[in-house]
Design an enzyme around this catalytic site. Structure first.
Site, PDB file in Angstrom:
ATOM      1  CG  LEU A  18     127.605 -60.356 -22.477  1.00  6.77           C
ATOM      2  CD1 LEU A  18     127.711 -60.255 -21.080  1.00  6.77           C
ATOM      3  CD2 LEU A  18     128.104 -61.537 -23.245  1.00  6.77           C
ATOM      4  CG  ASP A  19     122.464 -61.385 -27.377  1.00  2.00           C
ATOM      5  OD1 ASP A  19     122.976 -60.754 -28.274  1.00  2.00           O
ATOM      6  OD2 ASP A  19     121.948 -62.638 -27.704  1.00  2.00           O
ATOM      7  NE  ARG A  20     116.707 -55.217 -24.158  1.00  2.00           N
ATOM      8  CZ  ARG A  20     116.561 -53.860 -23.821  1.00  2.00           C
ATOM      9  NH1 ARG A  20     116.299 -53.668 -22.803  1.00  2.00           N
ATOM     10  NH2 ARG A  20     116.434 -53.019 -25.057  1.00  2.00           N
ATOM     11  CB  THR A  39     123.176 -63.308 -22.723  1.00  2.00           C
ATOM     12  OG1 THR A  39     122.613 -63.730 -23.741  1.00  2.00           O
ATOM     13  CG2 THR A  39     124.285 -63.873 -22.204  1.00  2.00           C
TER      14      THR A  39
END
Length: 326
Positions: A139-141, A143
């Site tokens: 997951l993106d930082r 998100t």
């Protein structure tokens, strides 16, 4: 370890490479050490010589020669009790094969040059070597939401395979600028990475561009605050970097609180909100039985967006894509 031992390959380690089997048990060994032990015949599989890349079968016998002792752990790398407690507080679901966490916004999944605090480091709370859970997706930082891990090599391989074969059903919630029309559908728009390092972005690309990668996102509007903001459910059918953020910008409805894929209008609407993107639900096959349905409560960041624009969680169906599913 100063004596010769015979160990057996666990059923959850079916298909694992010999060198990785050793690394999972004795993380302090490097690749060169394992190669030398195998090349000299000190490591044997079912009584015979084996190469480091040999794939193992469940039940195989591994001759383990005397190994160098692990160096004492560096204090700076050890988790303190507060970090262990924090890691355990993130657990959504856990059994002998699967661990699911509710990743907070702002916490990276893996470390980097300027990132020392991340999920991968916190996994030491479950132990090292074979005890350490394994990442199977990202997951993106910024998100938040469901992050699933495998607790054995075999479980991790099956979970990772579900993502690679697009058999993991992901549902994200997002608050976006404006009122998308149509309110539901599928966006099939290739993306390509541009820029370098922290300035790297993905942008729509012509399919003939050699850098272009197929990207497909299913979307449906759950609710809206007039024409200003819409609460969307997003389902990526592919797993490109920043796919949802880039696709919503391409639709003209960027996700609120996004400093990288925003517009002047979305920045004004955000007014200090953090990224309004949350991995709400994940459905995929359990490695050995049935189906996993994992849901993450909304993050404080998304809750603030809901409060500001008057959305309520109960407005959403658990499976909002029934109408649009192809």
């Amino acid at each position: 370890m100063k004596e010769v031992r015979t160990l057996y390959v666990d059923k959850g380690e079916e298909g694992v490479r010999l060198d990785r089997w050793f690394k999972r048990r004795w993380p302090h060994l490097n690749h060169i050490q394992i190669q030398k032990l195998a090349r000299s015949g000190q490591i044997r599989v079912d009584g015979g010589r084996a190469k480091p890349d040999t794939r193992l079968s469940a039940g195989s016998q591994i001759r383990v020669p005397p190994l160098p002792d692990a160096p004492p752990p560096r204090d700076k790398d050890a988790l303190d009790p507060r970090e262990v407690a924090f890691a355990k507080s993130l657990v959504l679901y856990e059994d002998e094969e699967v661990l699911a966490l509710n990743k907070p916004a702002g916490l990276a999944v893996q470390g980097g040059t300027k990132t020392s605090r991340h999920i991968d480091r916190l996994l030491s709370a479950w132990g090292e070597g074979l005890e350490r859970p394994r990442l199977v997706h990202r997951l993106d930082r910024d998100t938040s939401g469901v992050l699933v891990l495998g607790k054995s090599p075999g479980a991790a391989a099956k979970l990772a395979g579900a993502f690679a074969k697009r058999r993991a059903q992901k549902t994200y919630w997002a608050l976006v600028a404006g009122f998308p029309k149509p309110g539901e559908g599928v966006l099939d728009l290739p993306l390509a990475k541009k820029g370098v390092g922290d300035r790297e972005m993905v942008q729509p690309a012509d399919p003939s561009d050699p850098r272009a990668e197929p990207a497909e996102t299913e979307f449906v509007t759950i609710s809206r605050a007039g024409d200003r903001v819409a609460w969307m459910a997003l389902r990526p059918h592919t797993g490109r970097t920043h796919q949802l953020r880039a696709h919503m910008l391409a639709m003209g409805h960027p996700i609120l609180g996004d400093p990288k894929y925003g517009t002047e209008a979305s920045t004004e609407l955000s007014q200090g909100l953090k990224l309004q993107l949350h991995a709400r639900r994940l459905v995929l096959a359990h490695p050995s039985r049935g189906q996993l349905i994992l849901e993450a409560p909304i993050s404080p960041e998304l809750r603030e967006g809901f409060r500001r624009f008057g959305f309520e969680e109960h407005e959403a169906e658990p499976e909002p894509f029934r109408k649009t599913r192809r």
